[in-house]
Design a protein around this motif. Structure first.
Motif, PDB file in Angstrom:
ATOM      1  N   PRO A 102      -5.561  16.540 -22.614  1.00 11.44           N
ATOM      2  CA  PRO A 102      -5.229  17.939 -22.337  1.00 11.44           C
ATOM      3  C   PRO A 102      -4.087  18.037 -21.325  1.00 11.44           C
ATOM      4  CG  PRO A 102      -7.584  17.496 -21.998  1.00 11.44           C
ATOM      5  CD  PRO A 102      -6.919  16.187 -22.240  1.00 11.44           C
ATOM      6  N   ALA A 103      -3.383  19.148 -21.352  1.00 11.73           N
ATOM      7  CA  ALA A 103      -2.289  19.374 -20.402  1.00 11.73           C
ATOM      8  C   ALA A 103      -2.799  19.213 -18.971  1.00 11.73           C
ATOM      9  CB  ALA A 103      -1.711  20.766 -20.593  1.00 11.73           C
ATOM     10  N   GLY A 104      -1.976  18.577 -18.143  1.00 10.49           N
ATOM     11  CA  GLY A 104      -2.320  18.401 -16.737  1.00 10.49           C
ATOM     12  C   GLY A 104      -3.206  17.200 -16.459  1.00 10.49           C
ATOM     13  N   THR A 105      -3.495  16.385 -17.485  1.00  9.33           N
ATOM     14  CA  THR A 105      -4.244  15.153 -17.275  1.00  9.33           C
ATOM     15  C   THR A 105      -3.395  13.985 -17.752  1.00  9.33           C
ATOM     16  OG1 THR A 105      -5.356  15.354 -19.414  1.00  9.33           O
ATOM     17  CG2 THR A 105      -6.511  16.252 -17.502  1.00  9.33           C
ATOM     18  N   TYR A 106      -3.614  12.823 -17.146  1.00  6.43           N
ATOM     19  CA  TYR A 106      -2.731  11.685 -17.391  1.00  6.43           C
ATOM     20  C   TYR A 106      -3.533  10.402 -17.466  1.00  6.43           C
ATOM     21  CZ  TYR A 106       0.258  15.305 -15.544  1.00  6.43           C
ATOM     22  OH  TYR A 106       0.870  16.507 -15.335  1.00  6.43           O
ATOM     23  N   TYR A 107      -2.994   9.451 -18.205  1.00  7.35           N
ATOM     24  CA  TYR A 107      -3.540   8.110 -18.181  1.00  7.35           C
ATOM     25  C   TYR A 107      -3.040   7.422 -16.915  1.00  7.35           C
ATOM     26  CZ  TYR A 107      -5.217   8.412 -22.977  1.00  7.35           C
ATOM     27  OH  TYR A 107      -5.902   8.760 -24.104  1.00  7.35           O
ATOM     28  N   HIS A 108      -3.846   6.521 -16.389  1.00  5.08           N
ATOM     29  CA  HIS A 108      -3.477   5.816 -15.151  1.00  5.08           C
ATOM     30  C   HIS A 108      -2.120   5.128 -15.276  1.00  5.08           C
ATOM     31  CE1 HIS A 108      -7.928   5.436 -13.676  1.00  5.08           C
ATOM     32  NE2 HIS A 108      -7.576   6.672 -13.933  1.00  5.08           N
ATOM     33  N   HIS A 109      -1.874   4.474 -16.402  1.00  4.02           N
ATOM     34  CA  HIS A 109      -0.618   3.733 -16.548  1.00  4.02           C
ATOM     35  C   HIS A 109       0.600   4.652 -16.500  1.00  4.02           C
ATOM     36  CE1 HIS A 109      -1.150   4.936 -20.776  1.00  4.02           C
ATOM     37  NE2 HIS A 109       0.156   4.820 -20.848  1.00  4.02           N
ATOM     38  N   GLN A 110       0.419   5.936 -16.785  1.00  9.21           N
ATOM     39  CA  GLN A 110       1.532   6.883 -16.713  1.00  9.21           C
ATOM     40  C   GLN A 110       1.901   7.185 -15.258  1.00  9.21           C
ATOM     41  OE1 GLN A 110      -0.501   9.882 -19.173  1.00  9.21           O
ATOM     42  NE2 GLN A 110       1.296   9.809 -20.526  1.00  9.21           N
ATOM     43  N   LEU A 111       0.958   7.026 -14.348  1.00 10.78           N
ATOM     44  CA  LEU A 111       1.189   7.354 -12.937  1.00 10.78           C
ATOM     45  C   LEU A 111       1.656   6.141 -12.128  1.00 10.78           C
ATOM     46  CD1 LEU A 111      -1.927   9.642 -12.377  1.00 10.78           C
ATOM     47  CD2 LEU A 111       0.394  10.298 -13.059  1.00 10.78           C
ATOM     48  N   ILE A 112       1.257   4.948 -12.558  1.00  9.09           N
ATOM     49  CA  ILE A 112       1.655   3.732 -11.838  1.00  9.09           C
ATOM     50  C   ILE A 112       3.165   3.565 -11.953  1.00  9.09           C
ATOM     51  CG2 ILE A 112       1.447   1.214 -11.789  1.00  9.09           C
ATOM     52  CD1 ILE A 112      -1.499   1.666 -12.721  1.00  9.09           C
ATOM     53  N   GLY A 113       3.798   3.354 -10.815  1.00  6.16           N
ATOM     54  CA  GLY A 113       5.254   3.215 -10.767  1.00  6.16           C
ATOM     55  C   GLY A 113       5.965   4.501 -10.396  1.00  6.16           C
ATOM     56  N   CYS A 114       5.247   5.636 -10.389  1.00  9.96           N
ATOM     57  CA  CYS A 114       5.872   6.908 -10.011  1.00  9.96           C
ATOM     58  C   CYS A 114       6.208   6.903  -8.520  1.00  9.96           C
ATOM     59  CB  CYS A 114       4.937   8.091 -10.299  1.00  9.96           C
ATOM     60  SG  CYS A 114       4.815   8.537 -12.030  1.00  9.96           S
ATOM     61  N   ALA A 115       7.358   7.489  -8.194  1.00  5.27           N
ATOM     62  CA  ALA A 115       7.728   7.690  -6.792  1.00  5.27           C
ATOM     63  C   ALA A 115       6.917   8.867  -6.263  1.00  5.27           C
ATOM     64  CB  ALA A 115       9.213   7.992  -6.682  1.00  5.27           C
ATOM     65  N   VAL A 116       6.477   8.763  -5.015  1.00  7.81           N
ATOM     66  CA  VAL A 116       5.734   9.837  -4.372  1.00  7.81           C
ATOM     67  C   VAL A 116       6.585  10.365  -3.231  1.00  7.81           C
ATOM     68  CG1 VAL A 116       3.600  10.477  -3.169  1.00  7.81           C
ATOM     69  CG2 VAL A 116       3.535   8.757  -4.992  1.00  7.81           C
ATOM     70  N   ARG A 117       6.797  11.679  -3.231  1.00  4.70           N
ATOM     71  CA  ARG A 117       7.577  12.352  -2.178  1.00  4.70           C
ATOM     72  C   ARG A 117       6.795  13.553  -1.672  1.00  4.70           C
ATOM     73  NH1 ARG A 117      12.464  10.262  -2.054  1.00  4.70           N
ATOM     74  NH2 ARG A 117      13.427   9.407  -3.915  1.00  4.70           N
ATOM     75  N   THR A 118       7.076  13.936  -0.436  1.00  2.00           N
ATOM     76  CA  THR A 118       6.445  15.150   0.085  1.00  2.00           C
ATOM     77  C   THR A 118       7.185  16.360  -0.471  1.00  2.00           C
ATOM     78  OG1 THR A 118       7.876  15.299   2.027  1.00  2.00           O
ATOM     79  CG2 THR A 118       5.839  13.972   2.250  1.00  2.00           C
ATOM     80  N   ALA A 119       6.597  17.523  -0.316  1.00  2.00           N
ATOM     81  CA  ALA A 119       7.223  18.762  -0.768  1.00  2.00           C
ATOM     82  C   ALA A 119       8.548  18.989  -0.045  1.00  2.00           C
ATOM     83  CB  ALA A 119       6.275  19.935  -0.548  1.00  2.00           C
ATOM     84  N   ASP A 120       8.722  18.378   1.136  1.00  2.00           N
ATOM     85  CA  ASP A 120       9.969  18.475   1.897  1.00  2.00           C
ATOM     86  C   ASP A 120      10.999  17.442   1.447  1.00  2.00           C
ATOM     87  OD1 ASP A 120       8.779  20.469   3.419  1.00  2.00           O
ATOM     88  OD2 ASP A 120       8.096  19.050   4.956  1.00  2.00           O
ATOM     89  N   GLY A 121      10.649  16.595   0.470  1.00  2.00           N
ATOM     90  CA  GLY A 121      11.587  15.606  -0.053  1.00  2.00           C
ATOM     91  C   GLY A 121      11.542  14.257   0.628  1.00  2.00           C
ATOM     92  N   GLU A 122      10.617  14.066   1.579  1.00  2.00           N
ATOM     93  CA  GLU A 122      10.500  12.787   2.280  1.00  2.00           C
ATOM     94  C   GLU A 122       9.811  11.760   1.379  1.00  2.00           C
ATOM     95  OE1 GLU A 122      11.673  11.925   5.360  1.00  2.00           O
ATOM     96  OE2 GLU A 122      12.650  13.887   5.250  1.00  2.00           O
ATOM     97  N   PRO A 123      10.379  10.553   1.246  1.00  2.00           N
ATOM     98  CA  PRO A 123       9.716   9.536   0.430  1.00  2.00           C
ATOM     99  C   PRO A 123       8.419   9.052   1.082  1.00  2.00           C
ATOM    100  CG  PRO A 123      11.696   8.647   1.460  1.00  2.00           C
ATOM    101  CD  PRO A 123      11.636  10.101   1.817  1.00  2.00           C
ATOM    102  N   VAL A 124       7.366   8.976   0.286  1.00  2.00           N
ATOM    103  CA  VAL A 124       6.080   8.452   0.743  1.00  2.00           C
ATOM    104  C   VAL A 124       5.941   7.012   0.276  1.00  2.00           C
ATOM    105  CG1 VAL A 124       3.566   8.687   0.596  1.00  2.00           C
ATOM    106  CG2 VAL A 124       5.008  10.739   0.732  1.00  2.00           C
ATOM    107  N   GLY A 125       6.275   6.762  -1.005  1.00  2.00           N
ATOM    108  CA  GLY A 125       6.167   5.415  -1.544  1.00  2.00           C
ATOM    109  C   GLY A 125       6.082   5.432  -3.055  1.00  2.00           C
ATOM    110  N   THR A 126       5.457   4.381  -3.611  1.00  2.00           N
ATOM    111  CA  THR A 126       5.350   4.198  -5.057  1.00  2.00           C
ATOM    112  C   THR A 126       3.897   3.949  -5.422  1.00  2.00           C
ATOM    113  OG1 THR A 126       7.542   3.187  -5.070  1.00  2.00           O
ATOM    114  CG2 THR A 126       6.178   2.824  -7.011  1.00  2.00           C
ATOM    115  N   VAL A 127       3.422   4.610  -6.471  1.00  2.00           N
ATOM    116  CA  VAL A 127       2.046   4.429  -6.929  1.00  2.00           C
ATOM    117  C   VAL A 127       1.896   3.019  -7.509  1.00  2.00           C
ATOM    118  CG1 VAL A 127       0.245   5.230  -8.512  1.00  2.00           C
ATOM    119  CG2 VAL A 127       1.801   6.893  -7.458  1.00  2.00           C
ATOM    120  N   THR A 128       0.926   2.279  -6.966  1.00  2.00           N
ATOM    121  CA  THR A 128       0.664   0.923  -7.467  1.00  2.00           C
ATOM    122  C   THR A 128      -0.626   0.854  -8.274  1.00  2.00           C
ATOM    123  OG1 THR A 128      -0.464   0.324  -5.419  1.00  2.00           O
ATOM    124  CG2 THR A 128       1.906  -0.187  -5.570  1.00  2.00           C
ATOM    125  N   ALA A 129      -1.520   1.829  -8.082  1.00  2.00           N
ATOM    126  CA  ALA A 129      -2.791   1.842  -8.819  1.00  2.00           C
ATOM    127  C   ALA A 129      -3.407   3.227  -8.719  1.00  2.00           C
ATOM    128  CB  ALA A 129      -3.752   0.803  -8.248  1.00  2.00           C
TER     129      ALA A 129
END
Length: 188
Positions: A102-129
């Protein structure tokens, strides 16, 4: 994709991991990493495993469930010794075989490797799991600037008030955590 065919390992999605051998006829117990274990581990389905650096395919010959986990007999695995050799092996399938979500749900492998940033644009890191515990999902994020093998991670709850934008197609997750959450959930 059929048993014995060569597959590109990185193009496959994880659906489970062999826990251990079961009995003396080559059966294995699988720890499923899918919300659809009855569909995924059905007799006749093909699973792929990387063994000694080589992708191999196994057709499911027989399946039964015990304590919520599939107990599976794989084609070509006929002895307890062969089954024991599979302990810890990841099992994957082509993404094309995954059920639509369904819309708004994801498989784990789709999220691994995504960059994570704050709403202010600050880098947090990369999803590893992505982990699930007590019905809640959380992202494990390697902090920005940390080496790939660094023994530090940030736990980010995968909930709407915190993860305000999840865009795996662009490889981006935008978070708006409460003050101090990222620091509090940073651990070695």
């Amino acid at each position: 994709m059929n048993e014995g065919e060569t597959v590109a390992w990185d193009a496959l999605a994880v659906v489970g991991r062999v826990a251990r051998a079961h009995g003396n006829r080559g059966q294995v117990i699988i720890n499923p990493e899918t919300d659809f274990p009855e569909q995924r581990f059905r007799d006749g389905n093909v699973l792929h495993a990387c063994i000694d650096g080589r992708a191999r395919s196994f057709r499911i010959v027989a399946t039964r469930f015990h304590a919520g986990r599939p107990v599976v007999l794989l084609g070509g695995v006929d002895t307890m010794t062969q089954a024991e050799a599979l302990a810890g092996v990841e099992l994957r399938v082509p993404e094309t075989e995954l059920a639509a979500l369904p819309a708004g749900t994801y498989y784990h492998h789709q999220l691994i490797g995504c960059a994570v940033r704050t709403a202010d644009g600050e880098p947090v890191g990369t999803v590893t799991a992505v982990h699930r515990a007590a019905g809640a999902h959380r992202l494990l994020v390697r902090p920005a600037g940390a080496a790939a093998g660094a023994d530090v991670e940030i736990d980010v709850p995968l909930v709407e008030p915190i993860c305000v934008r999840v865009d795996p197609e662009r490889g981006l997750i935008v978070v708006d955590p409460p003050d101090g959450l990222l620091e509090l959930n940073r651990r070695r």
